[in-house]
Design a protein around this motif. Structure first.
Motif, PDB file in Angstrom:
ATOM      1  N   LYS A   1     -20.045 -20.465  10.188  1.00  0.00           N
ATOM      2  CA  LYS A   1     -20.890 -20.500   8.996  1.00  0.00           C
ATOM      3  C   LYS A   1     -20.385 -19.519   7.938  1.00  0.00           C
ATOM      4  N   ASN A   2     -19.851 -18.394   8.388  1.00  0.00           N
ATOM      5  CA  ASN A   2     -19.371 -17.375   7.463  1.00  0.00           C
ATOM      6  C   ASN A   2     -17.925 -17.595   7.024  1.00  0.00           C
ATOM      7  N   ALA A   3     -17.311 -18.662   7.501  1.00  0.00           N
ATOM      8  CA  ALA A   3     -15.944 -18.969   7.083  1.00  0.00           C
ATOM      9  C   ALA A   3     -15.943 -19.416   5.623  1.00  0.00           C
ATOM     10  N   ASP A   4     -14.931 -18.958   4.909  1.00  0.00           N
ATOM     11  CA  ASP A   4     -14.772 -19.364   3.517  1.00  0.00           C
ATOM     12  C   ASP A   4     -13.366 -19.934   3.347  1.00  0.00           C
ATOM     13  N   SER A   5     -12.998 -20.206   2.120  1.00  0.00           N
ATOM     14  CA  SER A   5     -11.695 -20.822   1.888  1.00  0.00           C
ATOM     15  C   SER A   5     -10.545 -19.923   2.337  1.00  0.00           C
ATOM     16  N   PHE A   6     -10.789 -18.624   2.406  1.00  0.00           N
ATOM     17  CA  PHE A   6      -9.756 -17.688   2.843  1.00  0.00           C
ATOM     18  C   PHE A   6      -9.558 -17.715   4.357  1.00  0.00           C
ATOM     19  N   ASN A   7     -10.645 -17.618   5.130  1.00  0.00           N
ATOM     20  CA  ASN A   7     -10.494 -17.485   6.585  1.00  0.00           C
ATOM     21  C   ASN A   7     -10.814 -18.753   7.376  1.00  0.00           C
ATOM     22  N   LYS A   8     -11.223 -19.825   6.722  1.00  0.00           N
ATOM     23  CA  LYS A   8     -11.502 -21.069   7.448  1.00  0.00           C
ATOM     24  C   LYS A   8     -10.274 -21.576   8.207  1.00  0.00           C
TER      25      LYS A   8
ATOM     26  N   GLN B   1     -10.123 -19.663  11.425  1.00  0.00           N
ATOM     27  CA  GLN B   1     -11.133 -20.103  12.395  1.00  0.00           C
ATOM     28  C   GLN B   1     -10.689 -21.398  13.073  1.00  0.00           C
TER      29      GLN B   1
END
Length: 126
Positions: free
Chosen positions: A27-34, A37
């Motif tokens: 849920k806390n993944a964004d375009s940087f760390n997705k 993940q």
């Protein structure tokens, strides 16, 4: 990305670390760390944890030793909980950290025992 391996990894990751923990990470993944993940889910949990040559209990025991030595307290906390889920007993966790202290140094053992006691206290309260 191999969707089948990713899906298998997601299932194993949730079974070991808990659905709430994994869902929070995703849920806390964004375009940087997705992408990271996705990599962790597919390769770590799907391609490696998904292999049948070692049981999850053994993989958990290995992770506890390696993560302790690497001094990654946040990951160690999550994997202590996962190890308990995978059938590793508190006595076995103690013995793993005794081994860590001898082969990787007493400070690594001290931190590992401290983190384990915090996890056990948290679980005992619940």
């Amino acid at each position: 990305m191999d969707q089948k391996t990713h899906d298998k990894g997601l299932e194993i990751r949730k079974a070991v670390l808990g659905e709430a923990y994994v869902n929070n990470a995703l849920k806390n993944a964004d375009s940087f760390n997705k992408p990271f993940q996705e990599l962790v889910t597919e390769y770590c949990w799907g391609a490696v944890w998904g292999r049948e040559e070692l049981p999850h209990k053994t993989r958990s025991m290995l992770n506890l030793a390696m993560i302790s030595i690497l001094n990654r307290p946040h990951e160690l906390k999550a994997h202590i909980k996962g190890a308990l889920t995978n059938g590793v007993s508190r006595d076995e966790i103690r013995e793993i950290f005794m081994q860590v202290a001898i082969y990787a140094g007493v400070p690594a053992g001290v931190d590992s025992f401290r983190i384990a006691r915090e996890v056990f206290a948290e679980l005992d309260k619940a």
